[in-house]
Design an enzyme around this catalytic site. Structure first.
Site, PDB file in Angstrom:
ATOM      1  N   THR A   4       0.837  -1.206   0.000  1.00  0.00           N
ATOM      2  CA  THR A   4       0.000   0.000   0.000  1.00  0.00           C
ATOM      3  C   THR A   4       0.872   1.257   0.000  1.00  0.00           C
ATOM      4  O   THR A   4       0.634   2.181  -0.794  1.00  0.00           O
ATOM      5  CB  THR A   4      -0.939   0.006   1.224  1.00  0.00           C
ATOM      6  N   LYS A  37       0.522  -3.750  12.651  1.00  0.00           N
ATOM      7  CA  LYS A  37       1.507  -3.444  11.622  1.00  0.00           C
ATOM      8  C   LYS A  37       2.693  -4.401  11.770  1.00  0.00           C
ATOM      9  O   LYS A  37       2.794  -5.101  12.747  1.00  0.00           O
ATOM     10  CB  LYS A  37       1.996  -1.996  11.751  1.00  0.00           C
ATOM     11  N   GLU A  94       9.506   1.836  11.081  1.00  0.00           N
ATOM     12  CA  GLU A  94       8.159   2.418  10.966  1.00  0.00           C
ATOM     13  C   GLU A  94       7.765   3.152  12.248  1.00  0.00           C
ATOM     14  O   GLU A  94       7.169   4.228  12.202  1.00  0.00           O
ATOM     15  CB  GLU A  94       7.133   1.331  10.657  1.00  0.00           C
TER      16      GLU A  94
HETATM   17  C1  A5P Z   1       5.474  -3.104   7.064  1.00  0.00           C
HETATM   18  O1  A5P Z   1       6.306  -3.537   8.083  1.00  0.00           O
HETATM   19  C2  A5P Z   1       4.052  -3.170   7.465  1.00  0.00           C
HETATM   20  O2  A5P Z   1       3.761  -2.516   8.647  1.00  0.00           O
HETATM   21  C3  A5P Z   1       3.143  -2.737   6.363  1.00  0.00           C
HETATM   22  O3  A5P Z   1       2.840  -1.380   6.424  1.00  0.00           O
HETATM   23  C4  A5P Z   1       1.926  -3.551   6.480  1.00  0.00           C
HETATM   24  O4  A5P Z   1       2.353  -4.892   6.555  1.00  0.00           O
HETATM   25  C5  A5P Z   1       0.971  -3.354   5.321  1.00  0.00           C
HETATM   26  O5  A5P Z   1       1.501  -3.898   4.169  1.00  0.00           O
HETATM   27  P1  A5P Z   1       0.624  -3.985   2.854  1.00  0.00           P
HETATM   28  O6  A5P Z   1       0.270  -2.602   2.445  1.00  0.00           O
HETATM   29  O7  A5P Z   1       1.523  -4.682   1.867  1.00  0.00           O
HETATM   30  O8  A5P Z   1      -0.578  -4.814   3.166  1.00  0.00           O
END
Ligand code: A5P
Length: 184
Positions: free
Chosen positions: A10, A74, A83
């Site tokens: 995303t 997350k 993050e």
């Molecule tokens: C990364 O470590 C994650 O926190 C991502 O933001 C979360 O897994 C969402 O990923 P997608 O957008 O691929 O679903």
């Protein structure tokens, strides 16, 4: 603006859109939460730099799931530590999800960052939560290692009825890694 770039499929769309805006003349500086996002942004012409003491104006990221109280899981992308640092440094934090991420209740997720105590960490988590945890493995069956050299411990064996309490318990447990965090 100073913009934090999330990680995952995303956030990738956000970075691509931002790169398009930069090509049109938008001037920003970015901080990425993973090597993958840094590469994507750089290829798109976005200036990527390290996080400075002056923080960020905004950070935009994805999430694995969101519950009706807007609490998030997350970390599925394995970029949780950066993050969290980027999110904490941003004046505004925006999370983008599609409808498939909405859940009536969250399921578990935990990232461990202390290899020395790794087995003890799993044991402590299991004792405190009555949930089963396992270290994530990669496609080759070996332990998955994050950009920052961390292991990832996942638990998905049941819904989290009180994710806020779980997050607080983990944060306040001296036995658990200081940089560890509940994803909820
Ligand atoms: C990364 O470590 C994650 O926190 C991502 O933001 C979360 O897994 C969402 O990923 P997608 O957008 O691929 O679903």
């Amino acid at each position: 603006m100073r913009v934090g770039l999330g990680t995952g499929s995303t956030a990738r769309w956000f970075i691509l859109g931002l790169a398009e805006r930069v090509r049109q003349g938008l001037t920003i500086r970015a901080v990425a939460t993973s090597l993958a996002s840094a590469s994507l942004a750089t290829e798109g012409g976005i200036l990527v730099e390290e996080l400075g003491a002056d923080g960020l104006d905004i950070a935009v990221d994805g999430a694995d799931s969101v519950d009706p109280a807007l609490r998030l899981i997350k970390g599925r992308g394995g970029a949780m530590l950066r993050e969290k640092i980027v999110a904490a440094s941003a004046a505004r934090y925006v999370v983008i999800v599609d409808a498939g991420k909405y859940m009536p209740s969250l399921c578990g997720g935990f990232r461990s960052s202390d290899p020395v105590r790794e087995r003890q960490t799993l044991r402590t988590l299991a004792e405190r939560t009555s949930m089963a945890f396992a270290f994530r493995t990669g496609p080759d069956g070996r332990p998955f290692i994050t950009d920052n050299g961390n292991l990832v411990a996942d638990s998905e064996d049941r819904a989290l009825h009180d994710p806020s309490a779980l997050a607080e318990m983990i944060r306040s447990s001296p036995e658990l890694p200081a940089t560890g965090s509940s994803s909820g």
